[in-house]
Scaffold this active site. Structure first.
Site, PDB file in Angstrom:
ATOM      1  CB  CYS A 144      -9.048  14.130   8.219  1.00  0.00           C
ATOM      2  SG  CYS A 144     -10.310  13.313   7.215  1.00  0.00           S
ATOM      3  CG  ASP A 149     -11.401   7.944  -1.313  1.00  0.00           C
ATOM      4  OD1 ASP A 149     -10.784   7.319  -2.191  1.00  0.00           O
ATOM      5  OD2 ASP A 149     -11.874   7.406  -0.298  1.00  0.00           O
ATOM      6  CG  HIS A 172       1.424  -3.528   3.784  1.00  0.00           C
ATOM      7  ND1 HIS A 172       0.349  -2.935   4.405  1.00  0.00           N
ATOM      8  CD2 HIS A 172       0.908  -4.472   2.970  1.00  0.00           C
ATOM      9  CE1 HIS A 172      -0.771  -3.511   3.983  1.00  0.00           C
ATOM     10  NE2 HIS A 172      -0.459  -4.427   3.111  1.00  0.00           N
TER      11      HIS A 172
END
Length: 539
Positions: free
Chosen positions: A501, A454, A188
């Site tokens: 994307c 992915d 994060h």
């Protein structure tokens, strides 16, 4: 001169003094208590105060880095209310008759060790979160009012690691760069550094010693290097590099309003990726041609229960209106794997990245899916919305989706609700299966969008969340690029357009490769729109 090497998180050159992040030490002592009810009450009161502090941090983070990146503080608030966590603290207080501080410290150690021992990289990351939350409780109990580290001049912040609450509280005007011994590029804090546009290098190891506090250093965020007390030639070279970078950023501003067109006339769309309404301002500011990926799952991650049709409709409608006729591609919910939502009640899985996630949830819990589709089609009346579906592996899945869409359209017509009939629908190309049947899939949809994160993970069989495998995760692997090329050829053979994307869309070293493949659209973070436009126009 001492040179340290780590992993680059965000590019840029920073020159200044090193300031090691100073934390106030909290000593935990085990004390026997007679009145355990009083100790439990102390814990409950501290929990309320800590939750208020986290809400304030969330609000500050929204202003600084946007709603999507502020989500970590909502997760911390939820952790404060986690039944297992709370019950463990209360149980230790009451059964061992000990003070609240000891119970919190013991629970933090136990939970952190449990998370760290898990195979799932996402759950391993929760270890840092539970320590952060527990330390906040301990500071409240000790009435330690120490705020963020105060610095009088802009400095390079050095630390073993930084948790999100520490990162977001720092005065951005006084932070030249971040350098840490440990950490993951997917943490994060790394994400916050990128969003704040601050040069950052992580994973330098223990060579980053406290003895360097106050010494002059240069952080090269492009190459992931830190030069401590640089010699004359190195300093001159880094100063030139810093000036060149500043000049480049200034030149980029002149590209606003220009077309994304190569020297030989090839045009390509450059869109932006967002996670919430708050990010739309950055899309417009950076002159993106549209939104290529609206991660709708953040609506679910930010909520304590399933977002209603009206809540979703309000968000989609506002984004569509604010984009004023520019295309807005919204991805249906992509929950599962590293994005867990408690109220979905998903079982723990041995291989979550290969498990019950994304479209698989939608096609088995169609009530959730239809609610989102109704909101999306209603919002289509207010702008140019397109819809895409994640984790597709077969033509049969697409046909099931189209059947559900027809049901939704029929319901809306029966209720007299307006929507656009010509909403574009597309799929994410994220699996080798989708690539191999891409020609057949292209016959069923209007467009493809390649999710390279992915696709790389599944093509190479490498968990992208596992920092131990960073050296094996190669997004430039010939097999990955061959997959993208094959998907592009299939799309174009059926007269459909294809975009990218995933993170690879912003990899400027591959822009010419994507142009040669005939990719029609690249969608990147808002801050990468103009750098990408520059490379396209120079190609």
């Amino acid at each position: 001169m001492i040179t340290l090497e780590g992993k680059s998180v965000y590019g840029g050159i920073a020159i200044g003094k090193i300031a090691f992040y100073k934390r106030s030490e909290i000593t935990i002592k085990r004390c026997h208590v007679e009145d355990t009810k009083r100790e439990v009450k102390r814990f409950e009161e501290a929990k309320v105060k800590a939750s208020q502090e986290l809400q304030e941090l969330h609000d500050k983070a929204v202003e600084d880095v946007g709603e999507a990146n502020a989500m970590i503080f909502e997760i911390h608030q939820m952790m404060l209310e986690d039944l297992d966590y709370v019950e463990s603290i209360v149980n230790i207080i009451t059964t061992q008759e000990v003070n609240t501080e000891y119970a919190i410290g013991t629970t933090a150690d136990n939970f952190a060790a449990m998370f760290q021992a898990m195979d799932d990289a996402y759950m391993q990351g929760r270890a840092a979160d539970v320590r952060d939350v527990s330390e906040r409780l301990l500071r409240v109990l000790s009435e330690n009012k120490s705020g963020p580290m105060a610095v009088g001049e802009p400095v390079i912040i050095a630390a073993d690691d930084l948790v999100p609450s520490e990162t977001v509280q720092l005065d951005k005007e006084k932070v030249l760069a971040f350098v840490t011994m440990y950490g993951s590029a997917n943490s994060h804090t790394a994400i916050l550094a990128r969003t704040m546009n601050i040069p950052a290098v992580i994973g330098t190891g223990e060579g980053l010693a406290q003895e360097y506090d106050g010494k002059t250093a240069v952080v090269d965020g492009f190459e992931g290097k830190i030069y401590i007390e640089p010699d004359g030639p190195t300093m001159e070279r880094m100063q030139r590099k810093q000036q060149e970078d500043a000049a480049q950023r200034e030149l980029l501003q002149q590209l606003k309003g220009k077309e994304n067109i190569t020297a030989d006339g090839q045009k390509i769309q450059v869109y932006a990726n967002i996670g919430s309404m708050a990010d739309v301002g950055a899309v417009l500011k950076n002159d993106a041609g549209g939104i290529g990926l609206f991660r709708s799952e953040f609506l679910y991650l930010e909520s304590n229960t399933y977002p209603t049709e009206e809540q979703q409709f309000g968000v989609y409608k506002t984004v569509a209106e604010n984009m004023a006729g520019k295309k807005v591609i919204i991805r249906t919910l992509d929950i599962g794997a590293d994005k867990q939502v408690d109220y979905f009640g998903l079982d723990k899985e041995e291989n979550p990245a290969l498990g019950y996630r994304a479209i698989r949830i939608c096609l088995t819990q169609t009530d959730i899916f239809k609610t989102q589709l109704r909101a999306l089609y209603r919002a289509s009346a207010f702008g140019q919305i397109a819809i895409m579906f994640p984790m597709i592996i077969s033509v049969e899945e697409v046909r099931k989706i189209k059947g559900i869409i027809e049901e939704v359209k029929a319901e809306l017509k029966a209720e007299g609700i307006q929507f656009r009939e010509d909403v574009e629908t597309g799929i994410m190309i994220e699996t080798p299966a989708a690539v191999m049947v891409s020609r057949e899939l292209a016959k069923e949809v209007d467009f493809f969008s390649v999710g390279t994160n992915d696709l790389t993970q599944y093509t190479l069989a490498v968990d992208r969340q596992n920092e131990k495998l960073d050296e094996f995760y190669d997004a430039h692997h010939p097999a990955v690029l061959a997959m993208i090329r094959m998907a592009a050829e299939s799309a174009h053979a059926e007269g459909k357009w294809i975009g990218i994307c995933g993170e690879l869309a912003a990899d400027l070293s591959l822009t010419k490769t994507f142009l040669s493949m005939g990719i029609d659209e690249l969608s990147v973070s808002p801050g990468m729109v103009l750098p990408l436009r520059k490379v396209i126009r120079e190609s």
